[in-house]
Motif scaffolding. Structure first.
Motif, PDB file in Angstrom:
ATOM      1  N   ASP A  60       0.695  -0.666  -0.266  1.00 31.94           N
ATOM      2  CA  ASP A  60       0.100  -0.061   0.112  1.00 31.94           C
ATOM      3  C   ASP A  60       0.710   1.144   0.272  1.00 31.94           C
ATOM      4  O   ASP A  60       0.360   2.233  -0.889  1.00 31.94           O
ATOM      5  CB  ASP A  60      -0.631   0.085   1.325  1.00 31.94           C
ATOM      6  CG  ASP A  60      -1.889   1.173   1.227  1.00 31.94           C
ATOM      7  OD1 ASP A  60      -2.920   1.190   0.979  1.00 31.94           O
ATOM      8  OD2 ASP A  60      -1.530   1.853   2.182  1.00 31.94           O
ATOM      9  N   TYR A  61       2.159   0.810   0.053  1.00 27.74           N
ATOM     10  CA  TYR A  61       2.426   2.502   0.587  1.00 27.74           C
ATOM     11  C   TYR A  61       3.084   2.728  -0.392  1.00 27.74           C
ATOM     12  O   TYR A  61       3.546   4.084  -0.444  1.00 27.74           O
ATOM     13  CB  TYR A  61       3.882   2.641   1.692  1.00 27.74           C
ATOM     14  CG  TYR A  61       4.892   0.756   1.128  1.00 27.74           C
ATOM     15  CD1 TYR A  61       6.019   0.808   0.385  1.00 27.74           C
ATOM     16  CD2 TYR A  61       4.797  -0.796   1.671  1.00 27.74           C
ATOM     17  CE1 TYR A  61       6.585  -0.421  -0.069  1.00 27.74           C
ATOM     18  CE2 TYR A  61       5.513  -1.674   1.556  1.00 27.74           C
ATOM     19  CZ  TYR A  61       6.081  -1.510   0.633  1.00 27.74           C
ATOM     20  OH  TYR A  61       6.867  -2.732   0.107  1.00 27.74           O
ATOM     21  N   PRO A  66      -0.289   6.227  -0.065  1.00 22.33           N
ATOM     22  CA  PRO A  66      -0.449   5.887   0.890  1.00 22.33           C
ATOM     23  C   PRO A  66      -2.065   5.981   1.923  1.00 22.33           C
ATOM     24  O   PRO A  66      -2.273   6.750   2.195  1.00 22.33           O
ATOM     25  CB  PRO A  66       0.598   5.418   1.458  1.00 22.33           C
ATOM     26  CG  PRO A  66       1.172   6.086   0.774  1.00 22.33           C
ATOM     27  CD  PRO A  66       0.791   7.391   0.433  1.00 22.33           C
ATOM     28  N   LEU A  67      -2.918   4.811   2.060  1.00 24.91           N
ATOM     29  CA  LEU A  67      -3.731   4.439   3.050  1.00 24.91           C
ATOM     30  C   LEU A  67      -4.900   5.069   2.183  1.00 24.91           C
ATOM     31  O   LEU A  67      -6.052   4.281   2.548  1.00 24.91           O
ATOM     32  CB  LEU A  67      -3.244   4.664   4.246  1.00 24.91           C
ATOM     33  CG  LEU A  67      -5.087   5.158   5.221  1.00 24.91           C
ATOM     34  CD1 LEU A  67      -5.038   3.150   5.717  1.00 24.91           C
ATOM     35  CD2 LEU A  67      -4.834   5.891   6.720  1.00 24.91           C
ATOM     36  N   LEU A  68      -5.182   6.331   2.065  1.00 24.08           N
ATOM     37  CA  LEU A  68      -5.707   7.608   1.721  1.00 24.08           C
ATOM     38  C   LEU A  68      -6.196   6.619   0.513  1.00 24.08           C
ATOM     39  O   LEU A  68      -7.918   7.274   0.275  1.00 24.08           O
ATOM     40  CB  LEU A  68      -6.412   8.712   2.172  1.00 24.08           C
ATOM     41  CG  LEU A  68      -5.757   9.184   2.886  1.00 24.08           C
ATOM     42  CD1 LEU A  68      -5.450  10.952   2.918  1.00 24.08           C
ATOM     43  CD2 LEU A  68      -6.203   8.936   3.934  1.00 24.08           C
ATOM     44  N   SER A  69      -5.880   6.268  -0.737  1.00 21.39           N
ATOM     45  CA  SER A  69      -5.989   6.079  -1.428  1.00 21.39           C
ATOM     46  C   SER A  69      -6.672   4.726  -1.577  1.00 21.39           C
ATOM     47  O   SER A  69      -8.181   4.062  -2.262  1.00 21.39           O
ATOM     48  CB  SER A  69      -4.908   5.712  -3.051  1.00 21.39           C
ATOM     49  OG  SER A  69      -4.160   6.937  -3.022  1.00 21.39           O
ATOM     50  N   ALA A  70      -6.617   3.805  -0.817  1.00 30.31           N
ATOM     51  CA  ALA A  70      -6.967   2.617  -0.615  1.00 30.31           C
ATOM     52  C   ALA A  70      -8.364   2.703  -0.019  1.00 30.31           C
ATOM     53  O   ALA A  70      -9.298   2.258  -0.343  1.00 30.31           O
ATOM     54  CB  ALA A  70      -5.664   1.183   0.591  1.00 30.31           C
ATOM     55  N   VAL A  78      -5.186  -2.956   4.531  1.00 31.74           N
ATOM     56  CA  VAL A  78      -3.469  -2.702   4.156  1.00 31.74           C
ATOM     57  C   VAL A  78      -2.089  -3.157   4.259  1.00 31.74           C
ATOM     58  O   VAL A  78      -2.010  -3.895   5.589  1.00 31.74           O
ATOM     59  CB  VAL A  78      -3.258  -0.941   4.544  1.00 31.74           C
ATOM     60  CG1 VAL A  78      -4.538  -0.130   3.402  1.00 31.74           C
ATOM     61  CG2 VAL A  78      -3.815  -0.587   5.710  1.00 31.74           C
ATOM     62  N   GLU A  79      -0.874  -2.537   3.676  1.00 32.87           N
ATOM     63  CA  GLU A  79      -0.103  -3.320   4.007  1.00 32.87           C
ATOM     64  C   GLU A  79       1.272  -2.768   3.831  1.00 32.87           C
ATOM     65  O   GLU A  79       1.269  -1.265   2.904  1.00 32.87           O
ATOM     66  CB  GLU A  79       0.583  -4.387   2.997  1.00 32.87           C
ATOM     67  CG  GLU A  79       1.450  -5.140   3.701  1.00 32.87           C
ATOM     68  CD  GLU A  79       1.717  -6.176   2.560  1.00 32.87           C
ATOM     69  OE1 GLU A  79       2.875  -6.171   1.674  1.00 32.87           O
ATOM     70  OE2 GLU A  79       1.516  -7.461   1.577  1.00 32.87           O
ATOM     71  N   ASP A 304      -2.897  -5.345  -6.562  1.00 34.69           N
ATOM     72  CA  ASP A 304      -2.273  -3.596  -7.113  1.00 34.69           C
ATOM     73  C   ASP A 304      -3.192  -2.720  -7.543  1.00 34.69           C
ATOM     74  O   ASP A 304      -2.698  -1.586  -6.958  1.00 34.69           O
ATOM     75  CB  ASP A 304      -1.634  -4.151  -7.467  1.00 34.69           C
ATOM     76  CG  ASP A 304       0.003  -4.862  -6.869  1.00 34.69           C
ATOM     77  OD1 ASP A 304       0.599  -4.661  -5.525  1.00 34.69           O
ATOM     78  OD2 ASP A 304       0.611  -6.327  -7.646  1.00 34.69           O
ATOM     79  N   ASP A 305      -3.513  -3.614  -8.496  1.00 35.66           N
ATOM     80  CA  ASP A 305      -5.021  -2.460  -8.837  1.00 35.66           C
ATOM     81  C   ASP A 305      -6.112  -1.826  -7.833  1.00 35.66           C
ATOM     82  O   ASP A 305      -6.832  -2.918  -8.417  1.00 35.66           O
ATOM     83  CB  ASP A 305      -5.208  -3.099 -11.113  1.00 35.66           C
ATOM     84  CG  ASP A 305      -6.259  -2.090 -11.726  1.00 35.66           C
ATOM     85  OD1 ASP A 305      -6.215  -0.844 -11.088  1.00 35.66           O
ATOM     86  OD2 ASP A 305      -5.531  -2.035 -12.342  1.00 35.66           O
TER      87      ASP A 305
END
Length: 312
Positions: A60-61, A66-70, A78-79, A304-305
């Motif tokens: 995720d990083y 990171p984080l917010l996009s997920a 997340v990882e 990943d996508d």
């Protein structure tokens, strides 16, 4: 001339009257939005209308945000790859990718503290509220976000620093915890993977740092471990090693049997199953693999996508 004017008046009289329409619902919506009305605002709307999905944001990083996009795609796992260097926990896949500003605290812990403050506001309405806090998703407050910590350096050395790093979430009651024989789920479930040290995680009491179990070894007596959700909420394995089907052509009976067996081993123990490093291309092959995994009962779609996974 008078005759022409009379004719024109007669023609105009035959035309339908132009009626100015009264404002309808669309106009009222536009008016309220333009006026920034407080009627359209509520305290927990940070993730408004986002439905959580059992998708794992692999690495995720690496994302621009990171984080917010997920979270924007409803991703519920997340990882972060973490390295302990001179007492600081940096996030990145390898030493060359590390940056002083990109730490576990700055990329994940502090953003989560801020998000959960918004989904658990302190208002006159919440003064007497007790129990489990809301998670990050406004549409599903009971959904716990999985945060996988993939330790890249020595796990025994890093673990105490990682446990200390989560104190801002722990002190607010935001971490899923196993204590006195009781598993209490909360907004964030932290799961160690990579070099996370199994014996040290097993010894934690109370435990709010869990373990990513080896999906293909849940029945292996040499590990001397009783696997269940109080230790390992999830179990994961390399897809290529465990299954190996490319997504092109038909999956073999042996590959299908392995897939079914490993998932069943996890589910019998109340553990969720995840397969990582699934092929990402060709796209039709990736989608075939995702479909077979979902139909077989795999609990998490490793992706990943995220946009493609969220609309799958």
């Amino acid at each position: 001339m008078k005759t022409k004017i009379a004719i024109l008046k007669g023609m105009l009289a035959l035309l339908p009257m132009v009626v100015v329409a009264k404002p309808g619902v669309d106009q009222q919506i536009a008016f309220l939005e333009d006026s920034n009305s407080t009627l359209l605002q509520y305290p927990t709307q940070f993730t408004q209308s986002i439905m959580p999905k059992n998708i794992h944001s692999h690495n995720d990083y690496w994302r621009d945000v990171p984080l917010l996009s997920a979270l924007s795609f409803g991703v519920a796992s997340v990882e972060a790859d973490v390295s302990l260097i001179n007492g600081t926990l940096y996030v990145g896949h390898e030493i060359q990718a590390l940056a002083k500003s990109r730490t576990l605290d700055s990329l994940y812990i502090q953003p989560l503290v801020q998000i959960l403050a918004m989904t658990n506001p302190n208002t006159s309405f919440t003064a007497e509220v007790t129990g489990t806090p809301n998670g990050v998703f406004d549409t599903s407050g009971g959904t716990s976000l999985h945060l996988l910590i993939d330790i890249k350096t020595d796990g025994v050395e890093a673990l105490p620093f990682i446990l200390d790093a989560f104190e801002p979430l722990r002190s607010r009651g935001y971490l899923t915890t196993f204590a006195n024989g009781v598993l209490t789920r909360s907004a964030i479930t932290v799961i160690g993977t990579g070099n996370s040290p199994l014996e040290q995680v097993k010894a934690l009491e109370p435990r709010d740092y869990f373990f990513d179990a080896p999906l293909t070894q849940l029945t292996d007596p040499s590990l001397n471990t009783t696997w269940d959700a109080t230790l390992a909420p999830i179990a994961s394995t390399d897809y290529e090693t465990a299954v190996g089907w490319s997504g092109i052509g038909n999956i073999s009976d042996e590959q299908s049997a392995n897939l079914t067996r490993f998932i069943a081993d996890a589910h019998q123990r109340g553990i969720q199953a995840r397969f990582w490093d699934t092929p990402a291309w060709p796209i039709f092959a990736r989608n075939n693999i995702w479909r077979v995994l979902a139909e077989a009962g795999a609990d998490w779609l490793n992706a990943d996508d995220l946009e493609a996974a969220s609309s799958f």
